[in-house]
Design a protein around this motif. Structure first.
Motif, mmCIF file in Angstrom:
data_model
loop_
_atom_site.group_PDB
_atom_site.id
_atom_site.type_symbol
_atom_site.label_atom_id
_atom_site.label_comp_id
_atom_site.label_asym_id
_atom_site.label_seq_id
_atom_site.Cartn_x
_atom_site.Cartn_y
_atom_site.Cartn_z
ATOM 1 N N THR A 1 0.716 -1.113 0.128
ATOM 2 C CA THR A 1 -0.132 -0.090 -0.127
ATOM 3 C C THR A 1 0.942 1.184 -0.008
ATOM 4 N N ALA A 2 1.830 1.287 0.841
ATOM 5 C CA ALA A 2 2.744 2.437 1.024
ATOM 6 C C ALA A 2 3.636 2.474 -0.357
ATOM 7 N N ALA A 3 3.926 1.476 -0.760
ATOM 8 C CA ALA A 3 5.040 1.521 -1.948
ATOM 9 C C ALA A 3 4.279 2.177 -3.146
ATOM 10 N N TYR A 4 3.221 1.485 -3.476
ATOM 11 C CA TYR A 4 2.510 1.941 -4.598
ATOM 12 C C TYR A 4 2.105 3.232 -4.570
ATOM 13 N N ARG A 5 1.845 3.862 -3.500
ATOM 14 C CA ARG A 5 1.342 5.584 -3.145
ATOM 15 C C ARG A 5 2.550 6.132 -3.546
ATOM 16 N N LEU A 6 3.643 5.701 -2.879
ATOM 17 C CA LEU A 6 5.020 6.483 -3.366
ATOM 18 C C LEU A 6 5.345 6.432 -4.845
ATOM 19 N N PHE A 7 5.111 5.169 -5.309
ATOM 20 C CA PHE A 7 5.594 5.157 -6.780
ATOM 21 C C PHE A 7 4.619 6.505 -7.662
ATOM 22 N N GLU A 8 3.568 6.881 -7.220
ATOM 23 C CA GLU A 8 2.647 7.675 -7.765
ATOM 24 C C GLU A 8 3.285 9.383 -7.454
ATOM 25 N N LEU A 9 3.869 9.224 -6.201
ATOM 26 C CA LEU A 9 4.010 10.619 -5.664
ATOM 27 C C LEU A 9 5.764 10.875 -6.111
ATOM 28 N N GLU A 10 6.611 9.961 -6.210
ATOM 29 C CA GLU A 10 7.974 9.903 -6.455
ATOM 30 C C GLU A 10 8.338 9.046 -7.488
ATOM 31 N N VAL A 11 8.048 9.467 -8.954
ATOM 32 C CA VAL A 11 8.319 8.474 -9.800
ATOM 33 C C VAL A 11 9.582 8.043 -10.097
ATOM 34 N N GLY A 12 10.450 8.975 -9.894
ATOM 35 C CA GLY A 12 11.876 8.581 -10.349
ATOM 36 C C GLY A 12 12.723 8.158 -9.290
ATOM 37 N N ASN A 13 12.044 7.906 -8.004
ATOM 38 C CA ASN A 13 12.639 7.525 -6.790
ATOM 39 C C ASN A 13 13.020 5.991 -6.834
ATOM 40 N N SER A 14 14.258 5.508 -7.022
ATOM 41 C CA SER A 14 14.518 4.101 -7.088
ATOM 42 C C SER A 14 14.449 3.338 -5.755
ATOM 43 N N SER A 15 14.636 4.211 -4.696
ATOM 44 C CA SER A 15 14.729 3.569 -3.442
ATOM 45 C C SER A 15 13.425 2.824 -2.923
ATOM 46 N N SER B 1 11.553 -5.704 -12.904
ATOM 47 C CA SER B 1 11.251 -5.723 -14.226
ATOM 48 C C SER B 1 10.689 -4.232 -14.637
ATOM 49 N N LYS B 2 9.940 -3.593 -13.586
ATOM 50 C CA LYS B 2 9.307 -2.464 -13.604
ATOM 51 C C LYS B 2 10.478 -1.325 -13.631
ATOM 52 N N MET B 3 11.494 -1.463 -12.696
ATOM 53 C CA MET B 3 12.669 -0.695 -12.569
ATOM 54 C C MET B 3 13.355 -0.647 -13.885
ATOM 55 N N ARG B 4 13.705 -1.711 -14.299
ATOM 56 C CA ARG B 4 14.206 -1.791 -15.966
ATOM 57 C C ARG B 4 13.437 -1.107 -16.732
ATOM 58 N N GLU B 5 11.903 -1.374 -16.914
ATOM 59 C CA GLU B 5 11.159 -0.365 -17.672
ATOM 60 C C GLU B 5 11.231 0.950 -17.596
ATOM 61 N N LEU B 6 11.473 1.481 -16.452
ATOM 62 C CA LEU B 6 11.704 2.818 -16.207
ATOM 63 C C LEU B 6 13.080 3.507 -16.177
ATOM 64 N N GLY B 7 13.912 2.704 -16.377
ATOM 65 C CA GLY B 7 15.475 3.058 -16.428
ATOM 66 C C GLY B 7 15.943 3.391 -14.895
ATOM 67 N N LEU B 8 15.368 2.912 -13.952
ATOM 68 C CA LEU B 8 15.722 3.266 -12.770
ATOM 69 C C LEU B 8 16.993 2.185 -12.128
ATOM 70 N N VAL B 9 17.586 2.926 -11.637
ATOM 71 C CA VAL B 9 19.035 1.923 -11.164
ATOM 72 C C VAL B 9 19.339 2.253 -9.643
ATOM 73 N N LYS B 10 19.906 1.271 -8.690
ATOM 74 C CA LYS B 10 20.082 1.516 -7.341
ATOM 75 C C LYS B 10 21.337 2.333 -7.295
#
Length: 491
Positions: free
Chosen positions: A400-414, A437-446
């Motif tokens: 619940t928290a993570a999916y809300r954060l995905f909306e609020l901070e689109v480019g935050n890989s953490s 897979s979603k991270m690779r799709e968005l081009g996010l890296v740690k």
């Protein structure tokens, strides 16, 4: 009755300026009109100055508009009058008319207009143009003008241009040094603050009450306890500012950030007077070092001494409870914000409370608190909840928290990595694969991070931060053949 001269009335008006007596200024204005001395540029300018100094801007503008001829002095008075009372757009409008009348700014005009460019945040481009005029008209070495240009760049956090202006001022007083030091502080350049301070001392400039808090703040951020103690010694022995509340607050903050809570306590105890900031600073210092009980005791003492806590105080107390696991006490403090003080809890208060409840396993209560927030919960609150779910391996609330954060901070890989770690902890490899897979799709890296221990003069300092630019697993800083620091990098 003796004949009144224009020079006599001019003297009366100048006396009104020094005494700030508006009724005398108006009486003199009547005499000028009765005796038919208008138009007279000198008298009108004196009237303009008198009304301006007495803060009667409407009367000043009426005099200004009635002038058939305006000299440089009258334009400067009208421009500065608006800017002194923060009517920056009005001041800039008069300045525009000033330029259209074929006047060019002088060393009185520039400081006022640069102040307007600072007050009106959208005037950075105008300030750059004005700086060009300063150089072209030969005012670059003028101390007051140079200081106003420097302050303009500092307030816009353009530290590069600020330093270029600073370097070009040959005769620097303490105001100019303070302005440059403050510029470095605003941009978070603590090492540069200390370097500038050393240069200031080396050139024989004397620090004042405005220099010290900035330098102590830099010492705290850098963990430079030795330099902080040195400044403290100068405060006591040379400047004798030991009774100054602002400096006392800065000393408490510096010692707490450098890990010397006992020194912070001594400064607090030796202060002759305190402010809410004083109490809050020590409360926060206790909290950072895990002394939550002491924070609560000091908070109670603060109230007994008649000090009203503000929103920052409550944040410090709640953070202290969170660091020390004082759940019941935290609930009590949070509830008292609205019940006892009639204040609406801020985002920071909710974030601290969510962190406290979540950190110690009360995840359902933390989620309910988030849902009760009067406005949409920001990323900081959801981030605190997600971090707690990671600790306690709670997938349901974590998602619940993570999916809300995905909306609020689109480019935050953490946020993606935190959810991935929750899945890993319970063996949900399908979830891990989906998130990666979603991270690779968005081009996010740690991002790579490091732990950094600096060893210098017997003092150990610990750092943690992004070092994605490093290519080796161990980075060493070597000076004069001696290893000064080692960084262990996690990739």
């Amino acid at each position: 009755m003796s004949q009144i001269s224009a020079s006599t009335l001019s003297s009366l008006l100048r006396n009104c300026v020094s005494l700030f007596t508006i009724h005398k200024a108006k009486q003199t204005h009547c005499q000028i009109l009765i005796h038919g001395f208008l138009p007279n540029v000198t008298l009108q300018t004196d009237l303009l100055l008198a009304y301006s100094k007495c803060s009667h801007i409407e009367d000043a503008r009426q005099v200004f508009d009635a002038m058939s001829k305006r000299n440089m002095h009258s334009w400067n008075i009208m421009i500065s009058s608006y800017i002194k009372i923060s009517l920056f757009n009005w001041g800039l409008s008069v300045f525009d008319d000033f330029l259209k009348a074929d006047f060019r700014p002088d060393h009185f005009t520039f400081p006022s207009v640069f102040k307007a460019c600072v007050g009106n945040g959208g005037c950075y481009f105008l300030g750059k143009i004005l700086h060009g005029w300063v150089v072209k008209l030969g005012f670059g070495s003028h101390v007051v003008v140079g200081c106003s240009v420097l302050d303009f760049y500092v307030k816009h956090e353009d530290v590069g241009d600020a330093y270029s202006v600073f370097a070009g001022i040959l005769s620097r007083d303490v105001v100019i040094w303070n302005s440059m030091i403050n510029g470095f502080v605003r941009c978070g350049f603590s090492i540069e603050v200390l370097g500038c301070f050393r240069k200031m001392m080396g050139e024989g400039a004397k620090m004042d009450g405005k220099t010290i808090p900035s330098v102590l703040s830099a010492c705290g951020k850098e963990g430079d306890l030795m330099k902080g103690k040195e400044i403290h010694g100068q405060v006591l022995k040379i400047l004798k500012f030991d009774m100054d509340v602002v400096i006392g607050n800065s000393l408490i903050d510096m010692y707490a950030k450098c890990g010397s809570v006992e020194y912070a306590e001594k400064v607090f105890e030796n202060m002759h007077s305190w402010s809410v900031v004083t109490w809050t600073t020590l409360i926060s210092g206790y909290g950072v070092h895990g002394k939550g009980e002491k924070s609560l005791i000091l908070f109670e003492k603060m109230r007994l001494h008649g000090f009203q806590p503000n929103c920052v105080t409550f944040t410090a107390v709640l953070a202290s409870c969170s660091h020390s696991g004082l759940i019941d006490q935290g609930r009590s403090v949070f509830n008292s914000i609205s019940l006892d003080y009639g204040m609406e809890p801020s985002v920071e208060h909710y974030a601290c409370m969510v962190d406290l409840l979540g950190r110690y396993g009360h995840l359902e209560e933390a989620l309910e608190l988030v849902k009760k927030m009067p406005e949409d919960s920001p990323a900081s609150v959801w981030g605190a909840l997600l971090g707690a779910c990671r600790i306690h391996k709670n997938v349901e609330i974590g998602e619940t928290a993570a999916y809300r954060l995905f909306e609020l901070e689109v480019g935050n890989s953490s946020n993606y990595i935190a959810l991935c770690n929750i899945y890993e902890s319970i063996g949900r490899w399908d979830g891990v694969s989906r998130v990666r897979s979603k991270m690779r799709e968005l081009g996010l890296v740690k991002k790579a991070a490091c732990s950094w221990i600096s060893v210098e003069d017997g003092v150990h300092r610990f750092y943690h931060g992004d070092v994605s630019h490093l290519q080796t697993k161990i980075a060493c800083e070597v000076l004069d053949g001696t290893i000064k620091a080692i960084a262990f990098v996690e990739f």
